[in-house]
Design an enzyme around this catalytic site. Structure first.
Site: not given
Length: 358
Positions: A32, A35, A97, A198
């Site tokens: 993730s 992202k 997320s 993140k």
């Protein structure tokens, strides 16, 4: 220093200097952390006027099924037919997320997630992130979907520097879409000075984190990946961020701050010429290594007159244990004319005599 992470980077934000790297330039599965690029592309499109924060996109059945509650993955909690705004979707991407939020943005902007991922990769390459090859907008597992830890750190720097108004969202503790609330997954937000970015996790990649923090006016960014649990990620993230500030430093050497020795000139009216750094030189690394740094001047060739002030004559090379050498050109600080015929003859005779004596 070592780390149980399979990939790790510490970067000084102001200079972009990599202070520590463990497999940092090696492409890895980002999960993730992808992202960050999804959001960055949307920021770019807003800036270009292609879309706006108030534009609305419709949630497709596919985005809901693959990225919503039925998927069992990180989600914003969207339902088919919902029409969230771009701003709401960005909050869903950055804070929650949400895989569904990524898919809705991708479909709304490019028509399909594949097309959007191709645009992500293209923009990343334009930005100099050469290890990027994105197959989707979410970071869900896909063959060949990779980016290096160093490129993630660079992307964090670009986000912070170019889009500070959007970067503030990375620090939000939670976000609510209708009745569904999701806390920010970044375990470092409670660490002093931390304000982004993140997390990521897949079985294939382990637990990862890109995080940035400011202390006493200095910003450092870390990237870790390949850890075995959320707890390990939180613990190693906090440790590496502490080490980033306590154990690593950078020094800026300016032409005025260092005196270099004169170098010999062959067949010149002067036998030596003064030299200096052509520009500032930044040395970054562990404080212990900086104290033991070694330096040498490496000449391109034996210097032969004539030489003009400002000519590049070689380089200053500084070596730190465990790191690649850092180099900066050195230039002549004076003009040196070539000897006339008789002067060259005498010089040659002197060299011959010196050679015979040897």
């Amino acid at each position: 220093m070592d780390t149980p992470a399979s990939h790790a980077v510490i970067m000084d934000h102001a200079t972009g200097a990599i202070l520590y790297s463990k497999n940092g330039s090696e492409p890895m599965i980002p999960a993730s952390m992808t992202k960050m690029m999804t959001a960055y592309l949307v920021f770019e499109l807003i800036e270009r006027g292609e879309i706006s924060l108030t534009d609305k996109f419709t949630v497709s059945e596919d985005a809901w099924r693959r990225g919503g509650f039925p998927s069992g993955t990180s989600t914003m909690g969207l339902a088919p037919g919902d029409t969230p705004t771009v701003e709401e979707l960005l909050h869903g991407v950055i804070i929650m997320s949400g895989n569904d939020a990524c898919m809705v943005l991708a479909e709304g902007i490019s028509g399909s997630e594949d097309a959007f991922a191709a645009r992500m990769t293209s923009l990343a390459h334009e930005l100099g992130l050469s290890t990027v090859n994105f197959k989707n907008a979410t970071g869900l597992e896909a063959v060949g979907h990779v980016i290096s830890a160093e490129d993630l750190a660079k992307l964090a720097k670009m986000t912070i520097d170019k889009y500070p108004e959007y970067y503030e969202w990375y620090d939000d503790p939670s976000y609510t879409w209708r009745e569904y609330t999701q806390a920010n997954r970044n375990p470092l937000l409670e660490v002093a000075g931390a304000d982004g970015l993140k997390t990521g996790h897949l079985e294939a990649s382990g637990y990862g984190l890109t995080a940035s923090a400011v202390r006493d006016g200095v910003r450092r960014t870390i990237v870790i990946n390949g850890l075995g649990s959320m707890a390990a990620r939180a613990q190693e993230g906090e440790r590496l961020m502490r080490v980033a500030f306590q154990s690593y430093d950078l020094k800026v050497i300016t032409p005025d701050s260092v005196v270099l020795p004169d170098v010999q000139v062959w067949l010149g009216e002067q036998r030596t010429v003064p030299i200096s750094l052509a520009s500032d030189m930044t040395i970054a690394g562990h404080k212990a290594a900086l104290e033991k740094a070694k330096s040498e001047i490496v000449l391109e060739n034996a210097l032969e007159a004539p030489i003009s002030k400002g000519d590049t004559v070689g380089k200053l090379v500084i070596t730190l244990e465990g790191q690649q050498p850092v180099e900066t050109p050195v230039v002549a600080e004076a003009n040196v004319k070539k000897l006339g015929f008789f002067g060259r003859a005498i010089e040659g005779l002197s060299n011959l005599i010196a050679g015979d004596d040897g």
